[in-house]
Design a protein around this motif. Sequence first.
Motif, short mmCIF file in Angstrom:
data_model
loop_
_atom_site.label_atom_id
_atom_site.label_comp_id
_atom_site.label_asym_id
_atom_site.label_seq_id
_atom_site.Cartn_x
_atom_site.Cartn_y
_atom_site.Cartn_z
N PRO A 1 0.84 -1.21 0.00
CA PRO A 1 0.00 0.00 0.00
C PRO A 1 0.86 1.24 0.00
N ALA A 2 0.34 2.28 -0.64
CA ALA A 2 1.08 3.55 -0.68
C ALA A 2 1.12 4.14 0.71
N TYR A 3 2.23 4.77 1.03
CA TYR A 3 2.36 5.40 2.34
C TYR A 3 1.46 6.61 2.41
N ALA A 4 1.20 6.99 3.65
CA ALA A 4 0.31 8.14 3.81
C ALA A 4 0.93 9.40 3.24
N GLY A 5 2.26 9.39 3.07
CA GLY A 5 2.91 10.59 2.56
C GLY A 5 2.73 10.77 1.08
N ALA A 6 2.29 9.76 0.32
CA ALA A 6 2.14 9.88 -1.13
C ALA A 6 0.81 10.53 -1.43
N GLN B 1 2.00 15.11 3.38
CA GLN B 1 2.12 14.91 4.81
C GLN B 1 3.20 13.88 5.07
N ALA B 2 3.96 14.07 6.10
CA ALA B 2 4.95 13.08 6.48
C ALA B 2 4.24 11.80 6.91
N ALA B 3 4.87 10.66 6.60
CA ALA B 3 4.25 9.38 6.95
C ALA B 3 4.10 9.25 8.46
N GLN C 1 5.74 2.55 -6.91
CA GLN C 1 7.05 1.90 -6.80
C GLN C 1 7.91 2.62 -5.77
N LEU C 2 7.85 3.97 -5.77
CA LEU C 2 8.63 4.72 -4.78
C LEU C 2 8.13 4.41 -3.38
N ILE D 1 10.23 5.21 -0.03
CA ILE D 1 10.48 6.63 -0.35
C ILE D 1 9.14 7.33 -0.26
N VAL D 2 8.97 8.12 0.81
CA VAL D 2 7.66 8.70 1.12
C VAL D 2 7.62 10.16 0.69
N GLY D 3 6.39 10.68 0.66
CA GLY D 3 6.20 12.10 0.38
C GLY D 3 6.12 12.44 -1.08
N ALA D 4 6.18 11.45 -1.98
CA ALA D 4 6.14 11.75 -3.41
C ALA D 4 4.79 12.35 -3.80
N SER D 5 4.81 13.17 -4.81
CA SER D 5 3.57 13.80 -5.27
C SER D 5 3.58 13.89 -6.79
N ILE D 6 2.38 13.94 -7.36
CA ILE D 6 2.20 14.07 -8.80
C ILE D 6 1.47 15.38 -9.08
#
Length: 410
Positions: free
Chosen positions: A273-278, A289-291, A356-357, A362-367
């Motif tokens: 599952p994607a981290y809360a930071g994504a 948001q930081a995970a 994949q990140l 690797i958290v905090g990624a955004s699109i």
Amino acid sequence: MNVRARCRWLVPGLLILALAACSSAPKKPASAGSARPGSGTLVQGKGGRPAHCPDGSPYKAATEDPSTRGDYRAGGLYKPGVNDSTPTYIPNVACIPEPEVVDLPRSPVGNKSPYVVLGKQYEVLDKTSGYAEKGTASYYGAKFHGRLTSNREVYDMYAFTAAHKTLPLPSFARVTNLDNGESVIVRVNDRGPFHDGRVVDLSYAAAVRLGITQRGTGNVEVRALTPGEDNLLANTSSRRERRAAASVAAAAQPRSPSDMDKLVGRLPAATAPAYAGASVASGRPAATQAAQIDEAPVTVSALPAAPLVAAVVPPRPVARPTPAPAPASLSQQVGNVFLQVASFASRDNATRALGQLSSAGIVGASISDIVSGGRTLWRLRVPAADHASASELAGRIAGLGFGAPQIVKD
């Protein structure tokens, strides 16, 4: 009618050269003078005019200006000491109709053949079919606006007309700018230009249509037109039309995936599952948001009960817990340093890459979406605390097969 009066009326017929080409291009700016005719002539060009154009021409028809009579010199030069000029604005030539190519009788004046100008003899063509000539075109403007032409029509700088040395008056021709492909049908109603190398003198509107007003002259082809021939339409598209067609064709074609799209398309779907930071944003980078980290539960053992003491204990003030400060936003925590992983033509591929990140921790990624070159791209970014940590994070991202990300700072 006495002899003097008869001679006075014969002067316009003998002065074929009443309006010859100017020795230089018209000066800019100057007053516009009168405006263009409103004769609802038909368009014989490339499929008509824009829908917003009025019937006929947006400009009022020019009428003779008596102040332009006379003041000519040998060779047909009109006011040789006065510079020509053009309006302070560019006319809307897209709405000026091209003249309809029809059979017209030759004017009683302006068609004398042969005639001599500046010691050189010219012969008016008996037939125009098949006539074509290449050379230099010039134009004339406000100085001649409202003046009678060689066949006693009124020169109108807001109409598509031209002066020619040997084509009958009136007749019709298509003039094409050989440098950019623009062309226009003109009514030939004047004589000139009497300068070596020049083949036609255009009205100001025709020169604007062909795009030669900036240089003053242009490299053109003059091709005579007659009713019923198959040469009424332009043979080739102009550079402007080719660019427009290319833009339409490019917009209609499906977008080809980029190399990064192809790379991500080959990656397996993320299972973790994607981290809360994504997060995914539209239009601008998302406020990530930081995970959050779940703390392990704490086990508390039961203690033996203390013996009761019969004593009065004064109450103590209860200490209220101090509220914890609100967590700082991501930009406050890490500043505005980002690692730009890639840009994708497909949002689905960008979302898969984000997964994949996240799976790699690797958290905090955004699109975020951006528009570049007329197309929408989906940009994948990862925040970093500072440039030092960004270098370490870049190595981790490159190890996942994305390549070396670019460090950017908003």
